[in-house]
Design a protein around this motif. Sequence first.
Motif, mmCIF file in Angstrom:
data_model
loop_
_atom_site.group_PDB
_atom_site.id
_atom_site.type_symbol
_atom_site.label_atom_id
_atom_site.label_comp_id
_atom_site.label_asym_id
_atom_site.label_seq_id
_atom_site.Cartn_x
_atom_site.Cartn_y
_atom_site.Cartn_z
ATOM 1 N N UNK A 17 0.840 -1.193 0.000
ATOM 2 C CA UNK A 17 0.000 0.000 0.000
ATOM 3 C C UNK A 17 0.876 1.243 0.000
ATOM 4 N N UNK A 18 0.455 2.257 -0.739
ATOM 5 C CA UNK A 18 1.119 3.558 -0.703
ATOM 6 C C UNK A 18 0.189 4.573 -0.067
ATOM 7 N N UNK A 19 0.785 5.638 0.456
ATOM 8 C CA UNK A 19 0.017 6.650 1.171
ATOM 9 C C UNK A 19 0.420 8.046 0.714
ATOM 10 N N UNK A 20 -0.508 8.972 0.899
ATOM 11 C CA UNK A 20 -0.196 10.383 0.741
ATOM 12 C C UNK A 20 -0.774 11.088 1.962
ATOM 13 N N UNK A 21 0.096 11.501 2.850
ATOM 14 C CA UNK A 21 -0.322 12.260 4.022
ATOM 15 C C UNK A 21 -0.344 13.732 3.655
ATOM 16 N N UNK A 22 -1.502 14.356 3.788
ATOM 17 C CA UNK A 22 -1.673 15.755 3.411
ATOM 18 C C UNK A 22 -2.004 16.569 4.651
ATOM 19 N N UNK A 23 -1.332 17.683 4.834
ATOM 20 C CA UNK A 23 -1.602 18.559 5.969
ATOM 21 C C UNK A 23 -1.725 19.991 5.471
ATOM 22 N N UNK A 24 -2.232 20.851 6.345
ATOM 23 C CA UNK A 24 -2.424 22.269 6.002
ATOM 24 C C UNK A 24 -3.109 22.417 4.644
ATOM 25 N N UNK A 25 -4.182 21.685 4.475
ATOM 26 C CA UNK A 25 -4.867 21.677 3.192
ATOM 27 C C UNK A 25 -5.469 23.034 2.860
ATOM 28 N N UNK A 26 -5.436 23.357 1.575
ATOM 29 C CA UNK A 26 -5.935 24.634 1.076
ATOM 30 C C UNK A 26 -7.038 24.375 0.048
ATOM 31 N N UNK A 27 -7.902 25.358 -0.166
ATOM 32 C CA UNK A 27 -8.949 25.161 -1.189
ATOM 33 C C UNK A 27 -8.375 24.790 -2.553
ATOM 34 N N UNK A 28 -7.206 25.309 -2.868
ATOM 35 C CA UNK A 28 -6.609 24.991 -4.178
ATOM 36 C C UNK A 28 -6.082 23.567 -4.263
ATOM 37 N N UNK A 29 -6.129 22.818 -3.163
ATOM 38 C CA UNK A 29 -5.775 21.400 -3.199
ATOM 39 C C UNK A 29 -6.956 20.538 -3.644
ATOM 40 N N UNK A 30 -8.112 21.154 -3.814
ATOM 41 C CA UNK A 30 -9.290 20.420 -4.262
ATOM 42 C C UNK A 30 -9.055 19.820 -5.639
ATOM 43 N N UNK A 31 -9.251 18.502 -5.753
ATOM 44 C CA UNK A 31 -8.969 17.801 -7.001
ATOM 45 C C UNK A 31 -9.339 16.340 -6.835
ATOM 46 N N UNK A 32 -9.309 15.618 -7.932
ATOM 47 C CA UNK A 32 -9.338 14.162 -7.891
ATOM 48 C C UNK A 32 -7.892 13.686 -7.817
#
Length: 128
Positions: free
Chosen positions: A77-92
């Motif tokens: 399994x691979x992961x993507x840990x995302x923090x401090x998310x911003x509206x411009x990170x909205x995507x598929x």
Amino acid sequence: QVQLVESGGGLVQPGDSLRLSCAASGLSLEYYAIGWFRQAPGKEREAISCITTDGTIYEAGGVKDRFTISRDNAKNTMYLQMSSLKPEDTAVYYCAADRSPTWLGDDYYCPSSRSGYWGQGAQVTVSS
């Protein structure tokens, strides 16, 4: 049959954290370059972060210090840990694995749309 299945997407508020997972079957991720990509509405798909088999990590400038890619070979399994998310990170968000990745320059490689295996995508929406 090779399958990559993303999970963990959803609706979050600005500043929140989220972790995407991508479970692989039919292949062993440890022998592949892996990566996370995203496509926002009206924009082209872009590489976010990739790891080669020797552990070299590519990170796009807009997510450096906020997003972290990793893989667990035991869980395949691979992961993507995302923090401090911003509206411009909205995507598929898409995960991918490739034994013939595309060279990005320097020591960086990312899976290719021509030769890699891709997940179905997970929606991440950042909104207050």
